[in-house]
Structures are given as structure tokens and as C-alpha cells.
Design an enzyme around this catalytic site. Structure first.
Site, short mmCIF file in Angstrom:
data_model
loop_
_atom_site.label_atom_id
_atom_site.label_comp_id
_atom_site.label_asym_id
_atom_site.label_seq_id
_atom_site.Cartn_x
_atom_site.Cartn_y
_atom_site.Cartn_z
N HIS A 136 -1.40 -5.10 -2.66
CA HIS A 136 -2.05 -4.68 -1.41
C HIS A 136 -1.44 -3.39 -0.89
O HIS A 136 -2.16 -2.45 -0.53
CB HIS A 136 -1.92 -5.78 -0.35
N HIS A 141 -2.82 0.83 0.39
CA HIS A 141 -2.36 1.72 1.45
C HIS A 141 -1.91 3.10 0.98
O HIS A 141 -2.16 4.10 1.65
CB HIS A 141 -1.18 1.08 2.19
N GLU A 184 -6.46 -0.95 8.06
CA GLU A 184 -6.69 -2.13 7.23
C GLU A 184 -8.16 -2.36 6.89
O GLU A 184 -8.50 -2.66 5.76
CB GLU A 184 -6.12 -3.39 7.91
N SER A 203 -8.35 -3.52 -1.40
CA SER A 203 -7.52 -4.38 -2.24
C SER A 203 -8.12 -5.78 -2.41
O SER A 203 -7.50 -6.64 -3.03
CB SER A 203 -6.11 -4.48 -1.67
#
Length: 297
Positions: A136, A141, A184, A203
Site C-alpha cells: 500500500h 503512495h 487516500e 492499491s
């Protein structure tokens, strides 16, 4: 920088439900200790998501992954990624054991350090894990930290987080919602159509499809105060996604001092995650058929 021996720190499941566990330790990525299963998990997830994200993720994200040299071959090395990332935008990846306390997280971002969990999910967790793991963090990110505008946004967010933490819980709640609905779970409107940029979506196989192609969620134009008033859920697909027009818009909208905004929001009601207001700018379909004034979805 003092480094600890790497531990895998995960949540605890108790009779009261999920309990997050926080750690402040920084660790060196123990790359040589990753097992064949670890590398296979990365490979499976990377290949699946990259194929799925073509035509769904924004091109800036896909290009950045390629520029960083990420591939399905094996888990990337933080030190090698740092050479590329540092040259591009001055950011550095730091290894962590799991979830960080809020103030520690903000301080890292404010100093252009992005915390990446060193361990990757087990094969039985391949489709879902309760907290951020290496896949993730690294896959979702890190790539957009190559983008100068988004990189500046993340630093500014970190500085804002340190300030909000000092102001109090309400301000911190407002700012946390901004992170949730942009970093996010953000969407971006591009000339090619609606695209994903949020790490929680890129993700996730299921949410990548749901966020763009399902008729169920609301897709609302970016509005800072609207976002700060909107609740969210961590245990299901999102009921609402907020859509930016560009990363420049995101940076400009969030550059002013938030202190008067926090004060203005103090007496306003929090909004349910799936709510649509009359003033909302609502994107009608995930495949893209323009905007309309809110209230009719």
C-alpha cells in the site's frame, strides 16, 4: 537517525473489535530477509494492479512508477528509490514498523520524509489487510511524490498537521478528512476522463473498479470545507469520492491558513459519508458525462 531492529507491528483484534497499535521506531529496510513468498506477493499485487490501472489511474501516477524503476520482479529497495526520488523532489523514504502516531507522521511529511512500512502482507491477506503495509505504502503512495506539485502538497499537509495537532481534536479531525478524501481516496478529472490518484484506491483491485465504474458512490467536485465536514468509513468502499481538476487546484485550495476555516466549521454539522448537498458539484457517472449541480444522484 537511530534505527531499531525491524518488527512487524499490526493491529490487535480484541473483544471490543479492531484496536490499532502505534509505533514510532524507524528501521532500515531488511531487504535481504524478504522471503520468496514476500517477493511473490509483491509480484502478484504489482502485476495485477498495473494491468488494472491502465486507463484508470492518472498518467502522472503510471509514469512516476516507471521513472522510479518499480516493477513486478521483486520488492524495490528503499535506498535505490531514494536516489531517484531525492533527485526529483527532495523526498526520502524512511522504514517504519507500522502505524505512526499522528504527530510523528505529520513531522515526517513536513520534512519531506515519507514513512513506508517495511513488511508486506501475507499471502492469505493478499486481497485485504486492515492497515497499511509495504505494498500500500510503496505502490500506492510513493509514485506521486515524484510529481513536484503533489510533493509540495504533501509537505504542506504535514506542516498543517503539526499545526492542527496543537490547535485541538476538532481541527485534527477536519484535516484528517482532507487526507482521506485526497491522498487516500482522491479522483481527478482529466481530458481523458475520470482517473484515480488516491493511494487507497490504486492499491486496491476492488476499489479501483468500484470508484470509477459503480453507480453506487457519489462523485463530488473538490470543496475544502465540504470535505472537512464529511465523515468516512474505513471498513468498506467509500460512499463518496471528491474529484479535483488538477494537482495545481489541490495545492492552491489548501495553501491558505486553515485556522479561520476550522473556526467557521466548529458550529456546522458533520455530514454523512453518502450525503449529497444542493450546492455540490456532482459528477454523474464514473465513465464521465460532465458535471451537474448536486442533489440529483
Amino acid at each position: 537517525m537511530d534505527l531499531a531492529q525491524p518488527r512487524r507491528v499490526e493491529h490487535q483484534q480484541t473483544d471490543k473489535g479492531y484496536v490499532p497499535v502505534y509505533t514510532t521506531a524507524l528501521v532500515e529496510q531488511p531487504w535481504e530477509t524478504y522471503s520468496a513468498d514476500d517477493h511473490a506477493t509483491w509480484s502478484t499485487l504489482y502485476q495485477r494492479q498495473r494491468e488494472l490501472l491502465v486507463g484508470r489511474a492518472c498518467q502522472e501516477f503510471l509514469d512516476a512508477q516507471d521513472e522510479m524503476g518499480m516493477s513486478a520482479h521483486m520488492i524495490p529497495r528503499f535506498d535505490q528509490l531514494n536516489e531517484v526520488l531525492g533527485a526529483a523532489t527532495g523526498w526520502t523514504l524512511v522504514g517504519v514498523e507500522g502505524l505512526l502516531p499522528e504527530l510523528d507522521f505529520f513531522d515526517h511529511l513536513a520534512n519531506r520524509r515519507f514513512p513506508v512500512t517495511w513488511w508486506i502482507r501475507r499471502p492469505d491477506q493478499i486481497d485485504y489487510i486492515a492497515e497499511p503495509d509495504l505494498f500500500h505504502d510503496l505502490f500506492g503512495h510513493v509514485p506521486l511524490l515524484m510529481n513536484p506539485v503533489f510533493a509540495d502538497y504533501m509537505e504542506a499537509y504535514g506542516r498543517g498537521g503539526v499545526k492542527a495537532h496543537a490547535i485541538g481534536p476538532e481541527a485534527l479531525q477536519n484535516l484528517t478528512r482532507l487526507y482521506w478524501y485526497t491522498v487516500e481516496f482522491g479522483l481527478i478529472d482529466t481530458p481523458e476522463g475520470l482517473r484515480i490518484y488516491g493511494a487507497g484506491i490504486v492499491s486496491s483491485k476492488g476499489e479501483s473498479l468500484y470508484s470509477l465504474e459503480s453507480a453506487a458512490p457519489n462523485r463530488i467536485g473538490f470543496d475544502l470545507q465540504r470535505i472537512m465536514r464529511t465523515r468516512y468509513r474505513i471498513d468498506t468502499f467509500q460512499k463518496t469520492y471528491f474529484v479535483i481538476d488538477s494537482f495545481e487546484q489541490l495545492m492552491q485550495a489548501t495553501s491558505p491558513d486553515f485556522t479561520p476555516i476550522y473556526a467557521a466549521l466548529a458550529d456546522q454539522a458533520h455530514l454523512p459519508a453518502g450525503d449529497v448537498q444542493d450546492q455540490d458539484r456532482v459528477f454523474q457517472k464514473g465513465t464521465g458525462e460532465g458535471w451537474a449541480d448536486g442533489g440529483d444522484v
